[in-house]
Design an enzyme around this catalytic site. Structure first.
Site, PDB file in Angstrom:
ATOM      1  N   GLY A  12       0.775  -1.237   0.000  1.00  0.00           N
ATOM      2  CA  GLY A  12       0.000   0.000   0.000  1.00  0.00           C
ATOM      3  C   GLY A  12       0.808   1.289   0.000  1.00  0.00           C
ATOM      4  O   GLY A  12       0.342   2.313   0.497  1.00  0.00           O
ATOM      5  N   ASN A  14       1.387   3.044  -2.618  1.00  0.00           N
ATOM      6  CA  ASN A  14       0.638   3.989  -3.464  1.00  0.00           C
ATOM      7  C   ASN A  14      -0.558   4.552  -2.710  1.00  0.00           C
ATOM      8  O   ASN A  14      -0.851   5.744  -2.820  1.00  0.00           O
ATOM      9  CB  ASN A  14       0.195   3.319  -4.765  1.00  0.00           C
ATOM     10  CG  ASN A  14       1.318   3.260  -5.778  1.00  0.00           C
ATOM     11  OD1 ASN A  14       1.654   4.266  -6.398  1.00  0.00           O
ATOM     12  ND2 ASN A  14       1.932   2.098  -5.919  1.00  0.00           N
ATOM     13  N   MET A  91      -4.285  -7.221  -6.855  1.00  0.00           N
ATOM     14  CA  MET A  91      -3.763  -8.297  -7.706  1.00  0.00           C
ATOM     15  C   MET A  91      -4.848  -9.167  -8.339  1.00  0.00           C
ATOM     16  O   MET A  91      -4.626 -10.350  -8.589  1.00  0.00           O
ATOM     17  CB  MET A  91      -2.782  -9.164  -6.898  1.00  0.00           C
ATOM     18  CG  MET A  91      -1.593  -8.388  -6.360  1.00  0.00           C
ATOM     19  SD  MET A  91      -0.714  -7.426  -7.618  1.00  0.00           S
ATOM     20  CE  MET A  91       0.238  -8.747  -8.370  1.00  0.00           C
ATOM     21  N   ARG A  92      -6.002  -8.583  -8.613  1.00  0.00           N
ATOM     22  CA  ARG A  92      -7.062  -9.345  -9.279  1.00  0.00           C
ATOM     23  C   ARG A  92      -7.564  -8.595 -10.492  1.00  0.00           C
ATOM     24  O   ARG A  92      -7.643  -7.356 -10.468  1.00  0.00           O
ATOM     25  CB  ARG A  92      -8.246  -9.556  -8.337  1.00  0.00           C
ATOM     26  CG  ARG A  92      -7.962 -10.535  -7.268  1.00  0.00           C
ATOM     27  CD  ARG A  92      -9.142 -10.717  -6.346  1.00  0.00           C
ATOM     28  NE  ARG A  92      -8.733 -11.555  -5.253  1.00  0.00           N
ATOM     29  CZ  ARG A  92      -8.650 -12.883  -5.321  1.00  0.00           C
ATOM     30  NH1 ARG A  92      -9.022 -13.505  -6.419  1.00  0.00           N
ATOM     31  NH2 ARG A  92      -8.221 -13.589  -4.300  1.00  0.00           N
ATOM     32  N   LEU A  93      -7.930  -9.370 -11.498  1.00  0.00           N
ATOM     33  CA  LEU A  93      -8.580  -8.799 -12.682  1.00  0.00           C
ATOM     34  C   LEU A  93     -10.047  -8.596 -12.315  1.00  0.00           C
ATOM     35  O   LEU A  93     -10.691  -9.537 -11.851  1.00  0.00           O
ATOM     36  CB  LEU A  93      -8.440  -9.791 -13.831  1.00  0.00           C
ATOM     37  CG  LEU A  93      -8.804  -9.310 -15.232  1.00  0.00           C
ATOM     38  CD1 LEU A  93      -7.913  -8.148 -15.648  1.00  0.00           C
ATOM     39  CD2 LEU A  93      -8.651 -10.463 -16.226  1.00  0.00           C
ATOM     40  N   ILE A  94     -10.566  -7.396 -12.505  1.00  0.00           N
ATOM     41  CA  ILE A  94     -11.955  -7.175 -12.110  1.00  0.00           C
ATOM     42  C   ILE A  94     -12.896  -7.593 -13.245  1.00  0.00           C
ATOM     43  O   ILE A  94     -12.522  -7.619 -14.409  1.00  0.00           O
ATOM     44  CB  ILE A  94     -12.208  -5.721 -11.645  1.00  0.00           C
ATOM     45  CG1 ILE A  94     -12.083  -4.731 -12.786  1.00  0.00           C
ATOM     46  CG2 ILE A  94     -11.262  -5.356 -10.500  1.00  0.00           C
ATOM     47  CD1 ILE A  94     -12.499  -3.319 -12.395  1.00  0.00           C
ATOM     48  N   ASN A 108      -5.936   2.467 -12.626  1.00  0.00           N
ATOM     49  CA  ASN A 108      -4.935   1.495 -12.174  1.00  0.00           C
ATOM     50  C   ASN A 108      -3.546   2.062 -12.427  1.00  0.00           C
ATOM     51  O   ASN A 108      -3.362   2.911 -13.305  1.00  0.00           O
ATOM     52  CB  ASN A 108      -5.092   0.174 -12.937  1.00  0.00           C
ATOM     53  CG  ASN A 108      -4.130  -0.899 -12.452  1.00  0.00           C
ATOM     54  OD1 ASN A 108      -3.915  -1.046 -11.245  1.00  0.00           O
ATOM     55  ND2 ASN A 108      -3.534  -1.638 -13.377  1.00  0.00           N
ATOM     56  N   HIS A 110       0.477   0.727 -13.165  1.00  0.00           N
ATOM     57  CA  HIS A 110       1.213  -0.472 -13.569  1.00  0.00           C
ATOM     58  C   HIS A 110       2.698  -0.135 -13.705  1.00  0.00           C
ATOM     59  O   HIS A 110       3.047   0.896 -14.288  1.00  0.00           O
ATOM     60  CB  HIS A 110       0.663  -0.992 -14.905  1.00  0.00           C
ATOM     61  CG  HIS A 110       1.336  -2.250 -15.342  1.00  0.00           C
ATOM     62  ND1 HIS A 110       1.039  -3.468 -14.775  1.00  0.00           N
ATOM     63  CD2 HIS A 110       2.320  -2.470 -16.235  1.00  0.00           C
ATOM     64  CE1 HIS A 110       1.818  -4.386 -15.322  1.00  0.00           C
ATOM     65  NE2 HIS A 110       2.605  -3.815 -16.212  1.00  0.00           N
TER      66      HIS A 110
HETATM   67  C1  GRF Z   1       2.989  -1.110  -7.681  1.00  0.00           C
HETATM   68  O1  GRF Z   1       4.278  -1.187  -8.174  1.00  0.00           O
HETATM   69  C2  GRF Z   1       1.984  -1.082  -8.782  1.00  0.00           C
HETATM   70  O2  GRF Z   1       2.461  -0.542  -9.965  1.00  0.00           O
HETATM   71  C3  GRF Z   1       1.642  -2.526  -8.976  1.00  0.00           C
HETATM   72  O3  GRF Z   1       1.716  -3.095  -7.706  1.00  0.00           O
HETATM   73  C4  GRF Z   1       2.595  -2.346  -6.882  1.00  0.00           C
HETATM   74  C5  GRF Z   1       1.860  -1.995  -5.617  1.00  0.00           C
HETATM   75  O4  GRF Z   1       2.681  -1.429  -4.651  1.00  0.00           O
HETATM   76  N1  GRF Z   1       0.362  -2.642  -9.625  1.00  0.00           N
HETATM   77  P1  GRF Z   1       2.082  -0.807  -3.317  1.00  0.00           P
HETATM   78  O5  GRF Z   1       1.212  -1.871  -2.648  1.00  0.00           O
HETATM   79  O6  GRF Z   1       1.285   0.406  -3.670  1.00  0.00           O
HETATM   80  O7  GRF Z   1       3.274  -0.480  -2.481  1.00  0.00           O
END
Ligand code: GRF
Length: 203
Positions: A12, A14, A91-94, A108, A110
């Site tokens: 988390g 982000n 980590m799931r495709l919605i 999202n 990436h």
């Molecule tokens: C990030 O690098 C994002 O791009 C990817 O998963 C990671 C999540 O990191 N989808 P965090 O949980 O926000 O630290």
């Protein structure tokens, strides 16, 4: 005041960057009002609790299939009158139903320059391929895997001595800057989708 929900499966960072951007006034007119995880032990939930943000854990095992699972999440988001859904390390495709329930309201992030290296191993795949430049992408979510219209991208060089960890770390520094920026643009109503392109109104 717009209501943001963040969906996260992991650490988390982000989510934290978005919470901080609201706190320091980078993002105005919105608050993170709900954090949802599919993992009970996700540190993202702890971060939310530290900021008194309501959390919900949905256990995939309690649902017969993806539709039921996402249906429960959609219901929770609607009950909380969520305006914007942020996937941050979710980590799931919605499901298509989820996408349809929040049209142009799901973003999202990436860790690669899409459309290169979609999927769960974006950093490792870029490194293994041997690219000299990679980066991160914020995009609208559609029904595909990391395929929606691109909002913002930023590039960084890959160094000879990079490992997956060092490269991901540098990408995350960019992510923590780019995601709040993209959310701000969305909140200001400056994103306009034309076909595959997302145009940014520079008023
Ligand atoms: C990030 O690098 C994002 O791009 C990817 O998963 C990671 C999540 O990191 N989808 P965090 O949980 O926000 O630290």
């Amino acid at each position: 005041m717009k209501r943001i929900a963040v969906l996260a499966s992991g650490s988390g960072t982000n989510l934290q960057a978005i919470i901080d951007a609201v706190d320091d006034g980078t993002i105005t007119g919105a608050q993170v009002t709900l954090v949802i995880s599919d993992r009970e032990d996700a540190f993202a939930l702890e971060r939310a609790r530290n900021h008194n943000i309501p959390t919900m854990f949905f256990n995939r095992k309690n649902y017969a299939g993806r539709e039921e699972f996402d249906g429960a999440i959609i219901a929770a988001l609607q009950a909380q009158q969520i305006d914007l859904v942020i996937l941050a390390g979710y980590m799931r495709l919605i499901t298509p139903d989820f996408v349809a329930a929040f049209p142009q309201r799901i973003l999202n992030i990436h860790p690669s320059l899409l459309p290169a290296f979609p999927g769960t191993q974006g950093v490792a795949d870029a490194l293994a391929y041997g690219v000299k430049v990679t980066g991160c992408t914020v995009h609208f979510v559609d029904e595909g895997m990391d395929t929606g219209p691109i909002i913002l991208q930023e590039a960084i060089p890959v160094n000879d001595h990079d490992t997956r960890e060092t490269l991901h770390q540098r990408i995350q520094v960019l992510e923590h800057k780019l995601y709040p920026q993209a959310i701000k643009l969305w909140l200001e109503g400056r994103l306009k989708i034309e076909g595959r392109r997302c145009l940014i109104d520079d008023n």
